[in-house]
Design an enzyme around this catalytic site. Sequence first.
Site, short mmCIF file in Angstrom:
data_model
loop_
_atom_site.label_atom_id
_atom_site.label_comp_id
_atom_site.label_asym_id
_atom_site.label_seq_id
_atom_site.Cartn_x
_atom_site.Cartn_y
_atom_site.Cartn_z
N ASP A 125 0.80 -1.23 0.00
CA ASP A 125 0.00 0.00 0.00
C ASP A 125 0.83 1.28 0.00
OD1 ASP A 125 -2.35 1.57 0.08
OD2 ASP A 125 -2.22 1.73 2.25
N CYS A 179 -15.54 -6.14 -16.34
CA CYS A 179 -16.83 -5.69 -15.81
C CYS A 179 -17.92 -5.67 -16.87
CB CYS A 179 -16.67 -4.30 -15.21
SG CYS A 179 -15.51 -4.20 -13.84
N CYS A 238 -21.07 -4.06 -6.15
CA CYS A 238 -20.47 -4.82 -7.26
C CYS A 238 -21.04 -6.23 -7.33
CB CYS A 238 -18.95 -4.88 -7.08
SG CYS A 238 -18.10 -5.85 -8.36
#
Length: 389
Positions: A125, A179, A238
């Site tokens: 991160d 997607c 989602c």
Amino acid sequence: MKAAAADLGIDKIGVASADPFRELKQRLLRHRELGYESGFEEPDLDKRTEPALLFDDPQSIIAIAIAYPSKLQQAPKSEPGARRGILSRSAWGEDYHKVLRERLGRLEDWLRERVPDFRSESMVDTGALSDRAVAERAGIGWIGKNCAIITPEWGSWVYLGEMITNLPLPPDSPVTESCGECTACIDACPTDALVGPGQLNAQRCISFVTQTKGIVSDELMRKIGNRLYGCDTCQVVCPENRGKNWTHQPELQPDNEKAKPLLVPLLKMGNKKFKELYGASASAWRGRKPIQRNAVIALGNFKDPSAVPSLTAVLGDDPRYELRATAAWSLGRIGGPEATKALERALGGESDEAVVEAIKAALAAAGATSAAVPADGAGRAEREASRNE
């Protein structure tokens, strides 16, 4: 290595080449030109896209993913007089940075036992490289329209880490799923921060806003709802995440009272208590001020009159001007005679210009608000809390 992943506490491993991320660099340049950066990123775009600047003679990058939970079991209810906020799933359990570094350490030890001249540089991160770009190249998953890595196995409920190495490992192929025509995340984003497929204006992203330390705009405070840290909306909606909840990583499991805490006690919490409760969480890295400010915002969005005394105490006594200004806003949102009197009293004794302006705006709002009709505040925030469970 991949066969050993489960024993190492890693849910998925992929391998990427250590070539420069040239396409990513162009996207990042455009992102910067548009003012979409959060300011938390590594500022040197060359370091973000050229592994050779971070590691001597890199041969491959190993990417890892660890799945985390998405649901609270028997979550406590937020009720009038006992309103609760919600922390995003990334702040449930132990700080994921620590957990992933420990897992990467296990993998490093495993490789070192087998390759005497093994070298590596691990990051999670906060490292220079883009976790998502590495994960995409390594076949961990695809970058969704919500900017999250979506894995075929775990959905997007995964933390990512990577390790640059001197091992010439064969690279994996990127995942070919996508997607498709779905735009559920873009449509659901509370602030329209998803400006296009895979494009995020971080300045408007609630996850970013909840981690800032200053005064938040009226528009964004209304959108924050009861969120104390982070935002999961684009992942919750989602379809790839439907029914997915991972409970096999013990360090990442939530404590319900920490994940969905009562708001009023947060207002009085000192540093010692905050560190005791949240010091091991990813939410602690910015300190207690943002979370306390967000608790003040949440109380205003709930429009619960029982919070007026606690907000009045913040407005009158808190040494931090940001919290006093935010408390004024929340009192204006709640409205009613008690809130109005508190604002009028505070106006006479306040010296900070920003707080004075916030009080004046709150008095105008309180005059136009009926505490008996919660409008969009309590109902919407309550529904948001329910969704976040």
